[in-house]
Design an enzyme around this catalytic site. Structure first.
Site, PDB file in Angstrom:
ATOM      1  NE  ARG A  67      -2.351  -1.531   3.362  1.00 33.13           N
ATOM      2  CZ  ARG A  67      -2.832  -1.475   4.603  1.00 33.13           C
ATOM      3  NH1 ARG A  67      -4.013  -0.900   4.827  1.00 33.13           N
ATOM      4  NH2 ARG A  67      -2.150  -1.976   5.602  1.00 33.13           N
TER       5      ARG A  67
ATOM      6  CG  ASN B 231      -4.798  -4.601   3.099  1.00 30.44           C
ATOM      7  OD1 ASN B 231      -4.212  -4.586   2.022  1.00 30.44           O
ATOM      8  ND2 ASN B 231      -4.154  -4.684   4.252  1.00 30.44           N
TER       9      ASN B 231
END
Length: 765
Positions: free
Chosen positions: A18, A36
């Site tokens: 990320r 997520n």
């Protein structure tokens, strides 16, 4: 202007994915978010279409080193105005989508090691230092999405400074779920009968080890028993306490140069030793080998690994010895001990001291073990550093969910979920009660984190009495799913085929035992495998096993039986009483019993096992008389043969039996005995016997391949860990113009049987 909705599958959680997306999106001046989503990563970006395409391209090429992208799905929407003013990292959603999975545990990275060795750093000497590029993953996660509150690190709330790093996308510890420091992280404690209060438990443990004591060390995925690997007395004491008289111990050394002082290390072996996966690598002992003889008694090689956790690195920072024994603190085949109370209770009387920490181990995970045959690496055990990374089986074109339970002893299980096949960590021997519980718990866990809620089929071994077979039958009823029972060596061959993406091959399946479809014990087979079917085209000669499985422990029984196919039993009985009597626990009476069993055909099984032949050769040559650990006699035979400098020749004979090629193993053992009686060197006979057996198997495979018209011949089964046998077969097959393949990403032994079972079940379904 466009909005792209991107779903990324693969190893994309807990690896710094990320923050990488965040940095790339800002580099391209894209707006949107990343988060997520269950077990995949969801990305939404807005901008020009070509810019977004370049962003996706960079995402593939500049992904974090631990990550792996298996699939990217992109949906496009044309928009009139932006909905986002910046790019942000959003919190995880519990909504489930896709089939991504948590990465394996990886070794401490160089950046974290630098922090640990820097006196000015706040993590100086702190053994639990980790970041997004390293540290525990699989062993700490409880459920998905992979966030700190769903791991055992939730027991350690971050301090103010760690929290700042954790929330800073520019920091390498951004959302590193295992990150911590001496203020907020796990702590080490040292025990004997009671807690020992010292400033630095690690430093004291190193001193204790160097003084000749045995220390139980709780690590990432289990507990090791450690001692000074140069101290023969201490190593023998550890053997006595564990009840492992000869099983080789793995060792750990601080660096490659130290390992090279007592072992031969090739460039390929060095690369694997130093990889982030850090498996145990089986290396040949060098002429300068100076570790205790009892570390690997009777063998020409030794299992070595480099430090992979902060605990290991800090231990060797203080150590004065070149290597420590670092062996699993459990009985063979049983699960590793992971709970502090159990460590202190179960290992009392085995370890003198206990170095433990207060971080919970969620998933046990043994060390992986590999060995090279020439320049080709082979997995002996695929576990820590690799589990639970999946095999890509999307080419099967199946969306089915399948559970495969493996064999009985060196068990792993497999969960096939929409084209991704997840093999479990090493489970062990399911004849042990604790191991069966471990298997059931680990299966529930892996099904949960892979989102396998429904099961379309269950696969297991053909053997009707395995615990794994009974569990498969229960799962089949529970999920109302068909049950596929798969012949052991067919599963071996299919797992090998997966490594190379081939649909058919002739496979030499050589191991100790596998239940045959005729109800006998197979183990030296030439199989033609295609689609989900196989044909048995060759084998070793069927031999009688007086006392059944007793022959696997006391191979003199097997030798008596094989030679009984030629010699008169009166003569043989006298010969064995004189030369091999001590190899029978009950002496002459047992030899007489074995004779009667053969004469009356009472309690006598039938086997074509390669392992039983190798055991018999080792016994005939007085190299090994009893199996105290799996594969012992064959391993010691290989080590004896390694010392040979002569090229004795033992001709082999191939016959036809019931329509298949058969290698005459009675003839082989007769010639071994003749050479021994003629005074030839034992090491030369050992090498000649291995070579003759190898050539016989190879020739049968070539004949079979010619018969069926395939140009691929493979080798599978535990015998293919033997370098001499493996290379002899390879050379013969390739000289005859065929392609020879061996396992590279899966195990030649039983550790990948479940993978083959899953593939066969998928095809049959």
């Amino acid at each position: 202007m466009y909005r792209a909705h991107i779903f990324v599958q693969g190893i994309v959680q807990g690896v710094g994915f990320r923050p990488t997306v965040y940095r790339l999106a800002n580099d391209f001046e894209l707006k949107g978010y990343v988060r997520n989503l269950g077990n995949i990563v969801e990305i939404v970006v807005e901008g020009e279409k070509e810019t977004i395409r370049r962003f996706i391209s960079d995402l593939k090429s500049k992904r974090p080193p631990i990550s792996k992208i298996s699939n990217i799905e992109v949906g496009w929407d044309e928009i009139n105005h932006f909905s986002f003013t910046s790019f942000e990292i959003r919190g995880s959603s519990s909504k489930f989508k896709g089939t991504s999975v948590i990465p394996a545990d990886v070794a401490t990275c160089e950046a974290c090691l630098s922090d640990m060795n820097n006196p000015k750093d706040r993590r100086y000497l702190y053994p639990f230092t980790a970041c997004t590029d390293c540290g525990p993953r699989f062993t700490v996660i409880e459920k998905i999405p992979y966030d700190r509150e769903r791991t055992s690190m939730r027991d350690f709330p971050l301090c103010e400074e760690c929290q700042k790093e954790y929330e800073n996308p520019a920091d390498r510890r951004y959302h590193a779920e295992a990150t911590c420091c001496p203020i907020c992280g796990p702590k080490l404690s040292l025990y004997d009968d009671e807690p020992i209060h010292v400033d630095d438990p690690l430093k004291e443990a190193s001193k204790i080890l160097d003084e000749g004591y045995i220390v139980a060390i709780k690590g990432i995925g289990g507990t090791h028993l450690a001692c000074d690997a140069t101290n023969e007395e201490t190593v023998k004491r550890l053997r006595d306490r564990l009840g492992r008289p000869y099983q080789p111990f793995a060792c750990m050394s601080p660096d490659i140069e130290t390992i090279k002082s007592f072992a031969i290390v090739s460039a390929e072996e060095e690369k694997v030793l130093m990889s982030r996966r850090r498996p145990i690598v089986i290396l040949k002992k060098s002429d300068g080998y100076d570790l205790a003889p009892s570390v690997a008694p009777g063998l020409h090689n030794i299992g070595i690994m480099l430090p992979y956790s902060g605990i290991h690195h800090m231990l060797f920072k203080y150590a004065r010895r070149p290597a420590y024994v670092m062996t699993s603190a459990n009985k063979p085949g049983e699960p590793m001990i992971i709970k502090n109370k159990e460590i202190l209770r179960k290992l009392k009387g085995v370890a003198d001291y206990f170095l433990i920490h207060n971080r919970r181990i969620v998933n046990r995970c043994d060390d992986s073990v590999v060995r090279f045959r020439g320049n080709e690496m082979a997995f002996i055990r695929r576990s820590r550093g690799y589990t639970p990374e999946p095999y890509d089986l999307s080419s099967l074109s199946s969306d089915s969910n399948i559970v495969a339970l493996g064999p009985e002893i060196d068990v792993t299980f497999a969960v096939l979920n929409h084209g991704e096949c997840y093999l479990s960590q090493y489970i062990g021997n399911t004849t042990k009660y604790e191991t069966t519980r471990f298997l059931e718990d680990a299966l529930k866990y892996l099904m949960r984190i892979t989102g396998t809620e429904e099961v379309d089929a269950v696969a297991c071994d053909l053997h009707p009495r395995f615990f794994t077979t009974r569990l498969a039958e229960e799962l089949s009823r529970e999920y109302s799913a068909p049950l596929f029972k798969v012949q052991h060596h067919h599963a071996h061959a299919t797992a090998l085929a997966v490594d190379y993406g081939v649909d058919e091959l002739v496979c030499i399946a050589a191991d100790g035992v596998g239940y045959g479809d005729d109800g006998t014990a197979w183990g030296g087979e030439i199989l033609y495998c295609f689609d989900d079917q196989y044909k048995r085209l060759g084998s070793l000669a069927p031999q009688k096993m007086p006392g059944g499985d007793l022959c696997t422990i006391y191979p003199a029984r097997m030798l008596f039986s094989i030679l009984g196919g030629y010699y008169a039993l009166d003569y043989l009985e006298e010969l064995f009483k004189e030369e091999y009597g001590e190899y029978f626990p009950h002496g002459e009476k047992e030899i007489e019993l074995v004779r009667r069993q053969l004469e009356r055909d009472i309690n006598v099984g039938i086997t074509t096992s390669t392992g039983r032949i190798l055991d018999s050769v080792a016994t005939a040559l007085h190299i090994c008389s009893r199996r105290t650990y799996e594969g012992e006699c064959a391993m010691k035979l290989e080590s004896a043969a390694y010392k040979s400098s002569n090229s004795l020749d033992i001709p082999y004979r191939i016959d036809k039996y019931k329509g298949r090629y058969v290698l005459d193993t009675t003839d082989l053992l007769l010639k071994v005995m003749e050479l021994k009686n003629a005074g030839e060197r034992i090491v030369d006979i050992a090498a000649a016997a291995q070579r003759s057996l190898s050539m016989g198997l190879a020739e049968m495979a070539v004949r079979a391949a010619e018969d069926v018209g395939t140009d691929i011949i493979g080798g599978s089964g535990g015998v293919f860990y033997n370098e001499a046998i493996s290379l002899t077969i390879k050379d013969y097959v390739e000289e005859m113009g065929y392609r020879f393949i061996q396992h590279k990403s899966s195990c030649a032994g039983d550790g990948s049987v479940s993978l083959g079972q899953a593939v066969i079940a998928s095809r049959r379904l």
